[in-house]
Structures are given as structure tokens and as C-alpha cells.
Design a protein around this motif. Structure first.
Motif, PDB file in Angstrom:
ATOM      1  N   ARG A  80     -16.137   5.437  -5.212  1.00 52.01           N
ATOM      2  CA  ARG A  80     -14.843   5.481  -4.537  1.00 52.01           C
ATOM      3  C   ARG A  80     -14.965   4.753  -3.204  1.00 52.01           C
ATOM      4  N   HIS A  96     -12.517  11.534   3.662  1.00 55.96           N
ATOM      5  CA  HIS A  96     -13.084  10.185   3.597  1.00 55.96           C
ATOM      6  C   HIS A  96     -14.266   9.982   4.529  1.00 55.96           C
ATOM      7  N   ASP A 136      -2.423  11.222  -6.473  1.00 56.42           N
ATOM      8  CA  ASP A 136      -3.405  11.146  -5.394  1.00 56.42           C
ATOM      9  C   ASP A 136      -3.620   9.727  -4.905  1.00 56.42           C
ATOM     10  N   ASN A 137      -3.635   8.785  -5.819  1.00 50.91           N
ATOM     11  CA  ASN A 137      -3.851   7.386  -5.480  1.00 50.91           C
ATOM     12  C   ASN A 137      -2.708   6.574  -6.101  1.00 50.91           C
ATOM     13  N   GLU A 168       0.850  -1.179   0.000  1.00 48.10           N
ATOM     14  CA  GLU A 168       0.000   0.000   0.000  1.00 48.10           C
ATOM     15  C   GLU A 168       0.895   1.240   0.000  1.00 48.10           C
ATOM     16  N   CYS A 228      -0.317   7.860   0.216  1.00 53.64           N
ATOM     17  CA  CYS A 228      -0.801   8.995  -0.563  1.00 53.64           C
ATOM     18  C   CYS A 228      -0.019  10.248  -0.154  1.00 53.64           C
ATOM     19  N   VAL A 243      -0.124   3.801  -7.267  1.00 56.18           N
ATOM     20  CA  VAL A 243      -0.212   2.363  -7.473  1.00 56.18           C
ATOM     21  C   VAL A 243       1.145   1.732  -7.782  1.00 56.18           C
ATOM     22  N   PHE A 285      -8.974   5.081   2.673  1.00 61.56           N
ATOM     23  CA  PHE A 285      -7.741   4.856   1.932  1.00 61.56           C
ATOM     24  C   PHE A 285      -6.878   3.900   2.731  1.00 61.56           C
ATOM     25  N   GLN A 317      -7.397  14.562   5.828  1.00 61.01           N
ATOM     26  CA  GLN A 317      -7.635  13.251   5.229  1.00 61.01           C
ATOM     27  C   GLN A 317      -8.876  12.587   5.814  1.00 61.01           C
TER      28      GLN A 317
END
Length: 182
Positions: free
Chosen positions: A95, A88, A174-175, A34, A37, A177, A99, A84
Motif C-alpha cells: 500500500r 498512514h 475506502d479508496n 483525486e 476518502c 476511484v 493518500f 488518518q
């Protein structure tokens, strides 16, 4: 002088605790794959900044300015954590509601907020003890204090390196990977 030794050890334990939290974030990053961010990276900077403020007390003597650096860093980290959490708090259609993988039912950024608030309160309470500022001599570091000092230095270096590998010299996605440079 003995009281200052105790206060220096309290500061070292606090810095070590913050370092353990950052290490836990790295465990999530590398074992669960993971990537953090941008706000997570800023929270790591806040934790390391607070740890550095406490380490300044250990290395260069107990001073209000060192506590101020730790407090300002913890406030910065708390602000990014709050941001954050607010992002969320209400899931957007399409979405996921958070996160990253939750830990004991809460996401890492929520835990970070609690840790930052605890750090702020603890440092404020430590600053109430005025006698610690009377003797600001620089004392040699004990074995544990040296360990914590180098532990935080290595974590800060690792943070710079992993952030550079993840984001390069451009703004972080932002995300994220994948790593940009691996």
C-alpha cells in the motif's frame, strides 16, 4: 459597538480562510482527479462546521455558544485528521505510504490537522476577550460578510452534492476511484 464590528470581521475572515481550505480540496479533487476518502469528507464537514460557528457570530451576534460550535467542529475535524495520519504513519506492504498527492511534502490530512489545531487555538484566544459578549445585537452584514456567508453556504451545498455523486446513499468506499452517479 466598534469593537464588535472588528470581532465580527475577524470571525468572517476566519470563516473565509476555512472556506478557502475546502476550496483547495475541491481543486485537488477536480484538477488532479483525486476523490476524497471518507475521512477526508469528514474533515471537510469539520471545516465547514467551524466556519458555520464563526458565521453565526457574524450573522446573529457574538455568543460563546457560537464559538463552542466552531470549537467542537474543529475538534471533530482534528480527531479525524489524527486518525488518518495514524493510519498512514507506518506504511503497510503493498500500500502506498499516504493518500493523495502531497502538498509541500505533507499530505492534505496532515495540513488539515495543522489547520484544525490553529483554528482551535485561535478561537480559544478570541473567547478570552469577554467584552465582545456584552453587546450581542444583530447588526446588518457588510459586503464582505455577506460574500463570506454565501461562499460558505455554496461550499456546504457543493459538499452535499459531490458527496452524494461520489458515494450515493451507501457508505463511501475506502479508496474511491469513481463517482457512483456519473
Amino acid at each position: 459597538m466598534k469593537r464588535n464590528g472588528i470581532m465580527r470581521n475577524i470571525n468572517a475572515v476566519g470563516a473565509f480562510g476555512l472556506g478557502i481550505v475546502v476550496t483547495g480540496a475541491y481543486i485537488f479533487q477536480f484538477t488532479l482527479h483525486e476523490l476524497p476518502c471518507p475521512l477526508c469528507l469528514l474533515q471537510r464537514i469539520g471545516m465547514l462546521g467551524a466556519a458555520f460557528g464563526l458565521l453565526l457570530n457574524v450573522r446573529f451576534g457574538l455568543r460563546p455558544s457560537h464559538y463552542a460550535l466552531a470549537l467542537l467542529s474543529a475538534l471533530f475535524g482534528a480527531a479525524t485528521s489524527i486518525r488518518q495520519v495514524l493510519l498512514h504513519i507506518v506504511p503497510v506492504a503493498g500500500r502506498p505510504p499516504g493518500f493523495g498527492t502531497p502538498l509541500f511534502g505533507l499530505h492534505m490530512y496532515t495540513w488539515a490537522l495543522f489547520i484544525f489545531l490553529f483554528t482551535i487555538i485561535t478561537i480559544a484566544c478570541l473567547m478570552l476577550y469577554n467584552r465582545q459578549f456584552r453587546d450581542s445585537r444583530v447588526l446588518p452584514l457588510t459586503g464582505f460578510q455577506q460574500f463570506v456567508f454565501w461562499f460558505i453556504i455554496v461550499l456546504a451545498g457543493a459538499n452535499v452534492l459531490t458527496t452524494l455523486l461520489q458515494c450515493g446513499v451507501m457508505p463511501c468506499p475506502d479508496n474511491p476511484v469513481e463517482y457512483q452517479f456519473l
